[in-house]
Each structure stands twice: as structure tokens, then as C-alpha cells.
Design an enzyme around this catalytic site. Sequence first.
Site, PDB file in Angstrom:
ATOM      1  N   VAL A 167       0.843  -1.191   0.000  1.00 29.21           N
ATOM      2  CA  VAL A 167       0.000   0.000   0.000  1.00 29.21           C
ATOM      3  C   VAL A 167       0.883   1.248   0.000  1.00 29.21           C
ATOM      4  O   VAL A 167       1.831   1.335   0.786  1.00 29.21           O
ATOM      5  CB  VAL A 167      -0.937   0.002   1.232  1.00 29.21           C
ATOM      6  CG1 VAL A 167      -1.715   1.309   1.313  1.00 29.21           C
ATOM      7  CG2 VAL A 167      -1.901  -1.177   1.161  1.00 29.21           C
ATOM      8  N   CYS A 171      -4.623 -10.121   3.377  1.00 29.67           N
ATOM      9  CA  CYS A 171      -4.540  -8.881   4.155  1.00 29.67           C
ATOM     10  C   CYS A 171      -5.240  -9.063   5.506  1.00 29.67           C
ATOM     11  O   CYS A 171      -6.440  -9.348   5.554  1.00 29.67           O
ATOM     12  CB  CYS A 171      -5.174  -7.717   3.393  1.00 29.67           C
ATOM     13  SG  CYS A 171      -5.144  -6.175   4.343  1.00 29.67           S
ATOM     14  N   GLY A 195       7.571 -13.443   3.473  1.00 26.08           N
ATOM     15  CA  GLY A 195       7.638 -13.200   4.909  1.00 26.08           C
ATOM     16  C   GLY A 195       9.061 -13.140   5.430  1.00 26.08           C
ATOM     17  O   GLY A 195       9.810 -14.124   5.348  1.00 26.08           O
ATOM     18  N   ASP A 196       9.462 -11.955   5.936  1.00 25.21           N
ATOM     19  CA  ASP A 196      10.752 -11.771   6.636  1.00 25.21           C
ATOM     20  C   ASP A 196      11.983 -12.090   5.789  1.00 25.21           C
ATOM     21  O   ASP A 196      12.950 -12.661   6.305  1.00 25.21           O
ATOM     22  CB  ASP A 196      10.787 -12.621   7.918  1.00 25.21           C
ATOM     23  CG  ASP A 196      10.130 -11.900   9.085  1.00 25.21           C
ATOM     24  OD1 ASP A 196       9.582 -10.811   8.861  1.00 25.21           O
ATOM     25  OD2 ASP A 196      10.161 -12.433  10.204  1.00 25.21           O
ATOM     26  N   ALA A 221       8.789  -7.565   0.632  1.00 27.05           N
ATOM     27  CA  ALA A 221       8.140  -6.266   0.838  1.00 27.05           C
ATOM     28  C   ALA A 221       9.122  -5.327   1.541  1.00 27.05           C
ATOM     29  O   ALA A 221       9.861  -4.591   0.904  1.00 27.05           O
ATOM     30  CB  ALA A 221       6.848  -6.437   1.642  1.00 27.05           C
TER      31      ALA A 221
END
Length: 315
Positions: free
Chosen positions: A33, A114, A215-216, A238
Site C-alpha cells: 500500500v 490482508c 515473509g521476513d 516487501a
Amino acid sequence: MTGDIAGTEQCQLKDPMDLFHSGEVVKICAPMVRYSKLSFRTLVRRYGCDLCYTPMIVAADFVRSAKARDSEFTTNKGDHPLIVQFAAKEAQVLCDAARIVCPFADGIDLNCGCPQRWAMAEGYGACLINKPELVQDMVRHVRNQIDNPKFSVSIKIRIHEDLKRTVDLCQKAEATGVSWITVHGRSVEERHQPVHYDAIKIIKQSLSIPIVANGDIKTLKDAANVHHLTGADGIMVARGLLANPAMFAGYEETPLKCIRDWVDIALEHGTPFTCFHHHLMYMMERITSKQEKKVFNVLSSTSAVLDYLNDHYGV
């Protein structure tokens, strides 16, 4: 959706599945986002990123409002392969949104991961992992209504406490023709707990389609380790890319050249100041002292930021 998108009509769309058949682990920029917009996607593609996602877009708003389309979705000829991620809970609405972006993007992704309260309250995001038949219906509708066989339809999920339910969801999605599945290895309740890479491995072993691990993952070494642990066909990142957009090119921290590239791209694209500045704060987190951050993080104009970068880093 005007401006940059205009040139895309002649653009050669790509088949994202070719990436998964290349024999290499696919390096992917996650939907974020406010952040995974065109200017940032342009930057990470220069540094080894294979596939990029737009930020999550609410399909109903996108279909209903030209204003939403213009503000939420911008692309250009170099922005490929590109996946547009939608939040949706009705098959036909998702199809209508997919049809709008189909000439300009290489696929769509349905957000089933989400965990934010507003999304789940609206029936979007992670609550969909408990509605496998609805997910199947949405995937099936898009598959049936989009003529282009190369247009990918993927989903991004979180895991259940009972992993059998996650495997069942994934197998049902696979049977309906989903192209690949991205698995964030945490449950809806988990935020900063360790990622369950063992769960991603079990899902990978239970399906035939590509699986992307998320993830991570903060460094290229992490990416190689997660691939080794899970057997995943792709790695989605991300926050690791926000902190270091050159991560996939093997840099341990953001090189000055990458900061210079970001300044050039952001100015060329007319990136709003807040977004321009926030990205720099993330990128420079590891290379600036506490004292430098106190000064840099409160700068309030593009010219002030450019002067600071020039004075301190010769950028």
C-alpha cells in the site's frame, strides 16, 4: 489510468509463467500500500527484480470510479511483467476489474491475505482463506471471461492454524486453474512472530503449480535460504526491498547509485514529495546515524532533500 498508460496499448505483454519455467527462483516485489507504485517498480526492476505487483486495489471502487482508476493504476511500456492485485469478494466485480486492466497488465492477483481489520470487516483479504468455494468461483470467473490464455490469475494467502485447511484451499484453487499461489507463512493473528517456512514447504509438496514464499526476507542470502527450506519457485519481498531496493542484485545495503537512480526516477515521474521522501527514509535507514535521521526525516521539500543528498553524499 491515463497519462503513462496510454503508451502501453502497443506494449508487448509478457507471460509471467515463463519466469517460473526459467529454472531460476523468481524474484518478486510484493504489493505494498502506497509504496509499490510505478516509480518504485521502475527502480527495483533495475536491480534484479523479475516481477512486480501493484498495491492492493479495491476492485469495486476501481470498476465504479474513473477517479479511482486514474489514481490507483499507472503503468508504462517498461513496467512488465506486472501483476495488479485486487481486493474483491464478488466474482463478477473481480472479472470486470480484470477486464479493465487486461490490455495493460500481465495478470491479476486476488488478495486473500490482508489481515487488516477494515479489509476483513468488508469481506476482503484474509477472511477469504475461510471461503475456499468463493475463491474458486472468483478464479473460475476470471479464467472464463478473460480471453488471453497468457493472462495469469494468482492468489496471495496467509496460513490457517490447522494447515490441512490451507492445503485444501490451495488444492481447490489449483483445480480451478490458478496460475500460482503466494504464501505468507503466518496466520491472520500473527504479526511479528517467526514465519512458518515449514508450512510453505508442506504446501509446495502438496501442489503442482508454482508456490511463492513470502515473509521476513531481508537479503539475497535470506532469499536463497528460504528457497532451500521451502522449495518455493519464487520469493516475494516487501519491507526488505523498501529498505534496500537493490537487494535482489546482491547488495547488503542500499548503494548510493540506487539512491541516485531513485531521485532521477522520482523526479521524472513526478512522484509526490511525501512518497519520494518516505522511500529515501527507508533506503537510508541502515546507512545514516541517529543524528542524521533527525535532520533528514523532517525535511519538508524536494529541494531541501536534494540539497541534503548533494551536501552529504554527493548524490
